[in-house]
Design a protein around this motif. Sequence first.
Motif, PDB file in Angstrom:
ATOM      1  N   GLU A  47       0.836  -1.211   0.000  1.00 14.53           N
ATOM      2  CA  GLU A  47       0.000   0.000   0.000  1.00 14.53           C
ATOM      3  C   GLU A  47       0.868   1.258   0.000  1.00 14.53           C
ATOM      4  OE1 GLU A  47      -2.725  -0.197   3.221  1.00 14.53           O
ATOM      5  OE2 GLU A  47      -3.407  -2.243   2.764  1.00 14.53           O
ATOM      6  N   THR A  48       1.758   1.286  -0.982  1.00 14.52           N
ATOM      7  CA  THR A  48       2.719   2.380  -1.089  1.00 14.52           C
ATOM      8  C   THR A  48       2.756   2.859  -2.533  1.00 14.52           C
ATOM      9  OG1 THR A  48       4.063   1.389   0.658  1.00 14.52           O
ATOM     10  CG2 THR A  48       5.156   2.987  -0.786  1.00 14.52           C
ATOM     11  N   PRO A  49       2.831   4.169  -2.749  1.00 12.72           N
ATOM     12  CA  PRO A  49       2.888   4.695  -4.122  1.00 12.72           C
ATOM     13  C   PRO A  49       4.046   4.094  -4.906  1.00 12.72           C
ATOM     14  CG  PRO A  49       2.577   6.472  -2.548  1.00 12.72           C
ATOM     15  CD  PRO A  49       2.810   5.233  -1.751  1.00 12.72           C
ATOM     16  N   GLN A  50       3.835   3.885  -6.186  1.00 13.54           N
ATOM     17  CA  GLN A  50       4.862   3.243  -7.011  1.00 13.54           C
ATOM     18  C   GLN A  50       6.162   4.027  -7.052  1.00 13.54           C
ATOM     19  OE1 GLN A  50       5.218   4.594 -10.587  1.00 13.54           O
ATOM     20  NE2 GLN A  50       7.224   3.629 -10.412  1.00 13.54           N
ATOM     21  N   PRO A  51       6.160   5.362  -7.215  1.00 13.55           N
ATOM     22  CA  PRO A  51       7.448   6.063  -7.235  1.00 13.55           C
ATOM     23  C   PRO A  51       8.245   5.870  -5.945  1.00 13.55           C
ATOM     24  CG  PRO A  51       5.750   7.471  -8.142  1.00 13.55           C
ATOM     25  CD  PRO A  51       5.053   6.274  -7.557  1.00 13.55           C
ATOM     26  N   THR A  52       7.546   5.855  -4.825  1.00 17.08           N
ATOM     27  CA  THR A  52       8.230   5.616  -3.549  1.00 17.08           C
ATOM     28  C   THR A  52       8.888   4.241  -3.562  1.00 17.08           C
ATOM     29  OG1 THR A  52       6.663   7.029  -2.376  1.00 17.08           O
ATOM     30  CG2 THR A  52       7.903   5.442  -1.067  1.00 17.08           C
ATOM     31  N   LEU A  53       8.165   3.243  -4.025  1.00 21.46           N
ATOM     32  CA  LEU A  53       8.735   1.903  -4.130  1.00 21.46           C
ATOM     33  C   LEU A  53       9.977   1.911  -5.009  1.00 21.46           C
ATOM     34  CD1 LEU A  53       8.039  -1.001  -3.231  1.00 21.46           C
ATOM     35  CD2 LEU A  53       6.359   0.710  -2.628  1.00 21.46           C
ATOM     36  N   SER A  54       9.880   2.545  -6.169  1.00 17.13           N
ATOM     37  CA  SER A  54      11.010   2.559  -7.097  1.00 17.13           C
ATOM     38  C   SER A  54      12.234   3.185  -6.454  1.00 17.13           C
ATOM     39  CB  SER A  54      10.642   3.334  -8.370  1.00 17.13           C
ATOM     40  OG  SER A  54       9.975   2.502  -9.296  1.00 17.13           O
ATOM     41  N   ARG A  55      12.001   4.252  -5.694  1.00 18.74           N
ATOM     42  CA  ARG A  55      13.156   4.892  -5.049  1.00 18.74           C
ATOM     43  C   ARG A  55      13.797   3.979  -4.017  1.00 18.74           C
ATOM     44  NH1 ARG A  55      10.869   9.076  -2.502  1.00 18.74           N
ATOM     45  NH2 ARG A  55       9.075   9.395  -3.849  1.00 18.74           N
ATOM     46  N   HIS A  56      12.966   3.330  -3.195  1.00 21.21           N
ATOM     47  CA  HIS A  56      13.520   2.419  -2.199  1.00 21.21           C
ATOM     48  C   HIS A  56      14.220   1.235  -2.859  1.00 21.21           C
ATOM     49  CE1 HIS A  56      12.260   4.342   1.439  1.00 21.21           C
ATOM     50  NE2 HIS A  56      10.993   4.381   1.078  1.00 21.21           N
ATOM     51  N   LEU A  57      13.616   0.744  -3.952  1.00 19.89           N
ATOM     52  CA  LEU A  57      14.225  -0.407  -4.629  1.00 19.89           C
ATOM     53  C   LEU A  57      15.564  -0.024  -5.233  1.00 19.89           C
ATOM     54  CD1 LEU A  57      11.019  -1.909  -6.259  1.00 19.89           C
ATOM     55  CD2 LEU A  57      12.464  -2.987  -4.520  1.00 19.89           C
ATOM     56  N   LYS A  58      15.664   1.205  -5.693  1.00 21.98           N
ATOM     57  CA  LYS A  58      16.947   1.655  -6.238  1.00 21.98           C
ATOM     58  C   LYS A  58      18.028   1.616  -5.160  1.00 21.98           C
ATOM     59  CE  LYS A  58      19.162   5.557  -8.559  1.00 21.98           C
ATOM     60  NZ  LYS A  58      18.996   6.924  -9.075  1.00 21.98           N
ATOM     61  N   ILE A  59      17.664   2.085  -3.967  1.00 19.17           N
ATOM     62  CA  ILE A  59      18.612   2.073  -2.849  1.00 19.17           C
ATOM     63  C   ILE A  59      19.063   0.648  -2.539  1.00 19.17           C
ATOM     64  CG2 ILE A  59      18.791   2.466  -0.359  1.00 19.17           C
ATOM     65  CD1 ILE A  59      16.979   4.919  -0.769  1.00 19.17           C
ATOM     66  N   LEU A  60      18.100  -0.261  -2.498  1.00 20.50           N
ATOM     67  CA  LEU A  60      18.442  -1.656  -2.181  1.00 20.50           C
ATOM     68  C   LEU A  60      19.249  -2.296  -3.307  1.00 20.50           C
ATOM     69  CD1 LEU A  60      15.006  -2.740  -0.637  1.00 20.50           C
ATOM     70  CD2 LEU A  60      17.137  -2.289   0.582  1.00 20.50           C
ATOM     71  N   ARG A  61      18.932  -1.913  -4.541  1.00 19.65           N
ATOM     72  CA  ARG A  61      19.654  -2.460  -5.692  1.00 19.65           C
ATOM     73  C   ARG A  61      21.102  -2.002  -5.682  1.00 19.65           C
ATOM     74  NH1 ARG A  61      18.324   0.374 -10.260  1.00 19.65           N
ATOM     75  NH2 ARG A  61      16.234   0.649  -9.391  1.00 19.65           N
ATOM     76  N   GLU A  62      21.297  -0.714  -5.448  1.00 16.39           N
ATOM     77  CA  GLU A  62      22.657  -0.172  -5.457  1.00 16.39           C
ATOM     78  C   GLU A  62      23.546  -0.833  -4.411  1.00 16.39           C
ATOM     79  OE1 GLU A  62      21.704   4.432  -6.887  1.00 16.39           O
ATOM     80  OE2 GLU A  62      21.856   3.901  -4.767  1.00 16.39           O
ATOM     81  N   ARG A  63      22.934  -1.278  -3.320  1.00 12.13           N
ATOM     82  CA  ARG A  63      23.701  -1.923  -2.259  1.00 12.13           C
ATOM     83  C   ARG A  63      23.774  -3.427  -2.435  1.00 12.13           C
ATOM     84  NH1 ARG A  63      21.842   2.798  -0.447  1.00 12.13           N
ATOM     85  NH2 ARG A  63      22.625   3.784   1.449  1.00 12.13           N
ATOM     86  N   GLY A  64      23.232  -3.908  -3.551  1.00  8.68           N
ATOM     87  CA  GLY A  64      23.318  -5.337  -3.825  1.00  8.68           C
ATOM     88  C   GLY A  64      22.425  -6.186  -2.947  1.00  8.68           C
ATOM     89  N   MET A  65      21.355  -5.601  -2.409  1.00 11.54           N
ATOM     90  CA  MET A  65      20.509  -6.345  -1.483  1.00 11.54           C
ATOM     91  C   MET A  65      19.314  -6.980  -2.171  1.00 11.54           C
ATOM     92  SD  MET A  65      20.802  -3.407   1.434  1.00 11.54           S
ATOM     93  CE  MET A  65      20.138  -4.342   2.822  1.00 11.54           C
ATOM     94  N   VAL A  66      18.955  -6.471  -3.339  1.00 11.58           N
ATOM     95  CA  VAL A  66      17.905  -7.098  -4.149  1.00 11.58           C
ATOM     96  C   VAL A  66      18.420  -7.197  -5.584  1.00 11.58           C
ATOM     97  CG1 VAL A  66      16.057  -6.140  -2.711  1.00 11.58           C
ATOM     98  CG2 VAL A  66      16.777  -4.926  -4.770  1.00 11.58           C
ATOM     99  N   THR A  67      17.796  -8.110  -6.334  1.00 11.64           N
ATOM    100  CA  THR A  67      18.137  -8.234  -7.752  1.00 11.64           C
ATOM    101  C   THR A  67      16.909  -7.865  -8.575  1.00 11.64           C
ATOM    102  OG1 THR A  67      17.450 -10.533  -7.797  1.00 11.64           O
ATOM    103  CG2 THR A  67      19.758 -10.086  -7.292  1.00 11.64           C
ATOM    104  N   ALA A  68      17.147  -7.375  -9.779  1.00 10.59           N
ATOM    105  CA  ALA A  68      16.060  -6.970 -10.668  1.00 10.59           C
ATOM    106  C   ALA A  68      16.190  -7.730 -11.975  1.00 10.59           C
ATOM    107  CB  ALA A  68      16.105  -5.465 -10.912  1.00 10.59           C
TER     108      ALA A  68
END
Lengths: 110, 110
Positions: A47-68
């Motif tokens: 229940e979170t706006p998509q742009p907010t999700l994208s920003r958080h996912l970018k942070i996690l991606r840059e740190r190698g914590m999630v894969t896309a």
Amino acid sequence: MDKELLRQINQLHAEICGGLSDPKRIAILYSLADKPQSVNELAAALETPQPTLSRHLKILRERGMVTAERDGANIYYALADKRIIKALDLLREVLGDHLSKRSALAEAIS
Amino acid sequence: MDKELLRQINQLHAEICGGLSDPKRIAILYSLADKPQSVNELAAALETPQPTLSRHLKILRERGMVTAERDGANIYYALADKRIIKALDLLREVLGDHLSKRSALAEAIS
DNA sequence: GACAGATATTCGCACATGGGAATATCTGTA
DNA sequence: TACAGATATTCCCATGTGCGAATATCTGTC
């Protein structure tokens, strides 16, 4: 070990921990630990706006914590390493013990 | 579970992780895991000004991650829970694997 | 009480972070 | 090419964070 190198490693270590230091990102990681999901699926689940999700996912991606991984128009995100969840679980346990100690103390005092 | 309660728990969980999201605090926790130390001992060991140490220790104390015990004029800080170090070690492992993957990739590309 | 050592706090500043809103950049399809 | 859906990015603002410098608050001793 070289002192300057150690400093850099501690910096990266802190950045990974910084990836965990937001409630929404913790929710994202636990949700992805359940199953890989697209951004919109996550947005619906949390229940979170998509742009907010994208920003958080970018942070996690840059740190190698999630894969896309792209699948057509969707991009499926997944937890990069289960040890991240193990670490989160450990800290959640610490939190639980700390809270129960405090409330026990609160009871004893009142 | 109540949704609002879950939000509060995630908030506290994130605050604990925020306690880890600074290189100096990580160094403090590892140093305290080795042995309890006074503020000045930590300041010497980590080559950090005393007021800076006190501020970081306050942050860790408020989150229940270290304990403080007075002995005369000194205050000895100690790691509150070894699981915090276990969590840090797990994340350090993840970091190591991620870095070695990246450098392997870098080698493969070049 | 006066003093020295140990620890904590405050102030000011530069910088990072999170979020809403709007917009831009893809991707697949007709 | 036009369009719709999915994802990413940017702008702006409010808030949080870390640090140096200075100062304040303890504690034990004389």
